[in-house]
Design an enzyme around this catalytic site. Structure first.
Site, PDB file in Angstrom:
ATOM      1  N   GLU A  61       0.674  -1.056  -0.060  1.00 26.62           N
ATOM      2  CA  GLU A  61       0.104   0.142   0.148  1.00 26.62           C
ATOM      3  C   GLU A  61       0.653   1.473   0.129  1.00 26.62           C
ATOM      4  O   GLU A  61       0.956   1.291   1.167  1.00 26.62           O
ATOM      5  CB  GLU A  61      -0.647  -0.060   1.210  1.00 26.62           C
ATOM      6  N   CYS A 103      -2.335   9.838   2.347  1.00 28.76           N
ATOM      7  CA  CYS A 103      -1.208   8.878   1.208  1.00 28.76           C
ATOM      8  C   CYS A 103      -2.946   9.304   0.345  1.00 28.76           C
ATOM      9  O   CYS A 103      -1.933   9.596  -0.957  1.00 28.76           O
ATOM     10  CB  CYS A 103      -1.616   7.682   1.599  1.00 28.76           C
TER      11      CYS A 103
HETATM   12  P1  NDP Z   1       8.299   5.133   4.524  1.00 27.24           P
HETATM   13  O1  NDP Z   1       8.205   3.515   3.362  1.00 27.24           O
HETATM   14  O2  NDP Z   1       9.164   5.846   5.270  1.00 27.24           O
HETATM   15  O3  NDP Z   1       7.735   3.592   5.896  1.00 27.24           O
HETATM   16  C1  NDP Z   1       6.835   2.531   6.092  1.00 27.24           C
HETATM   17  C2  NDP Z   1       7.403   1.540   7.630  1.00 27.24           C
HETATM   18  O4  NDP Z   1       8.262   0.741   6.357  1.00 27.24           O
HETATM   19  C3  NDP Z   1       7.588   2.030   8.699  1.00 27.24           C
HETATM   20  O5  NDP Z   1       6.929   1.522   9.306  1.00 27.24           O
HETATM   21  C4  NDP Z   1       9.244   2.558   7.894  1.00 27.24           C
HETATM   22  O6  NDP Z   1       9.706   1.735  10.104  1.00 27.24           O
HETATM   23  C5  NDP Z   1       9.564   0.931   7.481  1.00 27.24           C
HETATM   24  N1  NDP Z   1      10.827   0.682   6.963  1.00 27.24           N
HETATM   25  C6  NDP Z   1      11.625   1.748   7.377  1.00 27.24           C
HETATM   26  N2  NDP Z   1      12.507   1.428   6.212  1.00 27.24           N
HETATM   27  C7  NDP Z   1      12.490  -0.116   6.287  1.00 27.24           C
HETATM   28  C8  NDP Z   1      13.535  -0.852   5.986  1.00 27.24           C
HETATM   29  N3  NDP Z   1      14.570  -0.694   5.000  1.00 27.24           N
HETATM   30  N4  NDP Z   1      13.079  -1.964   5.501  1.00 27.24           N
HETATM   31  C9  NDP Z   1      11.340  -1.871   5.583  1.00 27.24           C
HETATM   32  N5  NDP Z   1      10.809  -1.392   6.814  1.00 27.24           N
HETATM   33  C10 NDP Z   1      11.138  -0.538   6.971  1.00 27.24           C
HETATM   34  O7  NDP Z   1       6.931   5.315   4.928  1.00 27.24           O
HETATM   35  P2  NDP Z   1       6.403   6.763   5.238  1.00 27.24           P
HETATM   36  O8  NDP Z   1       5.984   6.153   7.170  1.00 27.24           O
HETATM   37  O9  NDP Z   1       7.477   7.264   5.731  1.00 27.24           O
HETATM   38  O10 NDP Z   1       4.887   7.196   5.337  1.00 27.24           O
HETATM   39  C11 NDP Z   1       4.551   7.607   3.807  1.00 27.24           C
HETATM   40  C12 NDP Z   1       4.660   6.869   2.834  1.00 27.24           C
HETATM   41  O11 NDP Z   1       3.648   5.869   2.881  1.00 27.24           O
HETATM   42  C13 NDP Z   1       4.252   7.879   1.615  1.00 27.24           C
HETATM   43  O12 NDP Z   1       4.614   7.602  -0.110  1.00 27.24           O
HETATM   44  C14 NDP Z   1       2.667   7.122   1.466  1.00 27.24           C
HETATM   45  O13 NDP Z   1       1.827   8.033   0.088  1.00 27.24           O
HETATM   46  C15 NDP Z   1       2.450   5.888   2.158  1.00 27.24           C
HETATM   47  N6  NDP Z   1       1.321   5.551   2.338  1.00 27.24           N
HETATM   48  C16 NDP Z   1       0.515   4.542   2.001  1.00 27.24           C
HETATM   49  C17 NDP Z   1      -1.273   4.724   2.153  1.00 27.24           C
HETATM   50  C18 NDP Z   1      -2.019   3.843   1.711  1.00 27.24           C
HETATM   51  O14 NDP Z   1      -2.452   3.359   2.125  1.00 27.24           O
HETATM   52  N7  NDP Z   1      -1.385   3.142   0.005  1.00 27.24           N
HETATM   53  C19 NDP Z   1      -1.040   5.649   3.315  1.00 27.24           C
HETATM   54  C20 NDP Z   1      -0.602   6.370   3.986  1.00 27.24           C
HETATM   55  C21 NDP Z   1       0.781   6.078   3.736  1.00 27.24           C
HETATM   56  P3  NDP Z   1       9.888   3.298  11.110  1.00 27.24           P
HETATM   57  O15 NDP Z   1       9.199   4.173  10.649  1.00 27.24           O
HETATM   58  O16 NDP Z   1      10.258   2.850  12.692  1.00 27.24           O
HETATM   59  O17 NDP Z   1      11.239   3.535  10.331  1.00 27.24           O
END
Ligand code: NDP
Length: 476
Positions: free
Chosen positions: A226, A260
């Site tokens: 997502e 998002c």
């Molecule tokens: P990220 O992709 O930065 O992080 C998402 C999750 O992945 C967090 O739990 C993060 O942990 C974890 N993560 C970070 N690095 C890694 C890695 N190398 N391997 C595995 N997991 C990892 O997204 P954001 O949290 O910044 O969210 C924003 C983005 O999410 C935007 O692009 C938005 O559009 C999208 N989004 C999409 C939605 C949908 O329903 N399609 C809904 C909401 C957001 P941690 O934060 O602890 O570092």
């Protein structure tokens, strides 16, 4: 911290994180293999327990969201706690979803019965982002429970208070061998992704989505991604002006644009643009007053890194656009005013990446074909918004564009209908969930053919001599 082993804190020590996670997973596999999650009554009871827990923890959830994102209570209730509606839907429909379905069979198979069984996948990993940190953990979990899986949740460490409440709520409600939470940062994410799960459900950015899919490929683990992207919002001249302005302003500045499916940028019919801009400026004043920094109903940017990134997108020169609403910032409060930019070109910096903040660029078009061409030249978005009364225009845009979902004459609300699957396409993601789609995502549909012993036609057995012509008559 991995909840199942509360005595052990996961530190930045990768080896410790890995060992704890392996142990937790081992217990979850044993729990799943023992068949505890299979009975529908069990799943219904867990869904009801989850609903009750959300009600019990409501004040803590709302306080955590306030602390992490300054989420106004009403927004938090609607967009995060509102997930309980999804639980009601699952409870109501689960017995039907889970029932084996009979299918008709071709003549040459008879006598026989064909059935499709929905079976749980096993132990699933759910990784969530910080922007709707509660909803985006719990909503997939509802599907995982309904489909009969064990689940391991990894909330974002960037919303630490909410992560803590989720861990507490889950620990108080479920056996950790069934559902548990792994809190922490990168070391925990990496340790999790090194393990074999039966499904990975990831919500986050496209870049990390690629890393998740690459890690999943090592174990051939299926993924739901997502993701985000730049969701366009087309505004035709045939609209109800005030409603359009309000719905765009609400959808864009909800959670300070960190949504998002927020309208990322506007594509406006040149004839309506001055009126639309005035109506949006008016809507911002109505919603947040003359100084939105003082409004209790306006959220803040999640952290300094994102504040810095967004501040850079505010035009420093006319080549990057003109600020026609908002534009003020306060670094100490991580505040960025609801901001609208005019005179933006597709080449401007603000048009290159998902904005994910309260900055709304306006581009204009003379002919709808220009707007469609601009959308098609970019990766497929998660959402596409179109404001128009014109049914022909609606049909044209639907036919000529591809996006995860579409909402006509409103914003955001498409996510709140359990009967509509929610998900992306292309770079905005793969797979979908909500309602029945969540159950499907976390199920394997097992095809079962049941034959009997009434008779045994020998046509298909060797020796084949003289049988081909008969087969050609039967199978064609
Ligand atoms: P990220 O992709 O930065 O992080 C998402 C999750 O992945 C967090 O739990 C993060 O942990 C974890 N993560 C970070 N690095 C890694 C890695 N190398 N391997 C595995 N997991 C990892 O997204 P954001 O949290 O910044 O969210 C924003 C983005 O999410 C935007 O692009 C938005 O559009 C999208 N989004 C999409 C939605 C949908 O329903 N399609 C809904 C909401 C957001 P941690 O934060 O602890 O570092």
């Amino acid at each position: 911290m991995v909840q199942a082993a509360p005595s052990d804190q996961i530190t930045s020590d990768q080896a410790t994180a890995s060992a704890q996670i392996s142990e937790t997973l081992g217990r979850q596999r044993a729990y799943f293999n023992a068949g505890h999650t299979q009975p529908i009554e069990f799943r219904l009871a867990q869904l009801k327990a989850l609903k009750q827990a959300i009600l019990d923890y409501q004040p803590e959830i709302l306080a955590a969201l306030k602390a992490d994102l300054n989420k106004p209570e009403l927004e938090a209730y609607l967009t995060e706690i509102g997930v309980t509606k999804e639980i009601n839907y699952a409870i109501k429909h689960l017995p039907t979803w889970a029932r084996p379905k009979s299918v008709s069979l071709p003549l040459e198979q008879l006598p026989a019965k064909g059935r499709i069984y929905a079976e749980p996948l096993g132990v699933v990993l759910i990784i969530g982002p910080w922007n709707y940190p509660f909803q985006l953990m719990i909503s997939p979990l509802i599907g995982a429970i309904a489909a009969g899986n064990c689940a391991l949740l990894k909330p974002s460490e960037l919303a630490p208070q909410t992560s803590r409440v989720i861990a507490k709520l889950i620990q108080a409600t479920f056996d950790p061998a069934y559902i548990t939470v792994a809190e922490g940062g990168l070391e925990v994410s990496q340790a999790l992704l090194a393990e074999r799960f039966d499904h990975i459900f990831f919500t986050g950015g496209t870049q990390i989505g690629r890393a998740v899919m690459a890690a999943a490929a090592q174990h051939l683990t299926p993924v739901t991604l997502e993701l985000g992207g730049k969701s366009p919002c087309i505004v035709d001249s045939d609209i109800q002006l005030e409603y359009t302005a309000r719905r765009i302003v609400w959808g864009k500045f909800l959670n300070a644009g960190q949504t998002c499916i927020a309208p990322d940028y506007l594509l406006v019919d040149r004839r309506i643009k001055p009126k639309l801009l005035a109506a949006m400026q008016q809507a911002i004043r109505e919603f947040y007053g003359d100084d939105p920094a003082q409004s209790p109903d306006y959220a803040r940017i999640v952290n300094d890194r994102h504040f810095g990134r967004l501040s850079q997108l505010l035009p420093a020169s006319s080549a990057e656009g003109e600020i026609v609403a908002g534009g003020s910032t306060n670094a100490a409060q991580r505040y960025i005013a609801p901001t609208i930019l005019d005179q933006v070109t597709p080449e401007a910096a603000v048009m290159q990446e998902e904005i994910f903040g309260p900055i709304l660029p306006m581009l204009e078009y003379d002919n709808i074909s220009e707007a469609i061409a601009l959308i098609k030249a970019r990766p497929k978005p998660l959402a596409l918004y179109l404001f128009t009364r014109d049914a022909q225009l609606q049909a044209l845009v639907l036919a000529q564009t591809s996006s995860g979902g579409v909402c006509m004459n409103d914003t955001i609300m498409q996510i709140a209908a359990s009967s509509l699957p929610f998900g992306g396409v292309g770079e905005s993601g793969m797979g979908s969930y909500h309602g029945k789609a969540s159950f499907d995502t976390f199920s394997h549909y097992k095809s079962v053919l049941v034959k009997n012993f009434w008779f045994d036609l020998k046509w298909r057995y060797a020796p084949y001599a003289g049988k081909l012509e008969l087969f050609k008559k039967i199978i064609r």
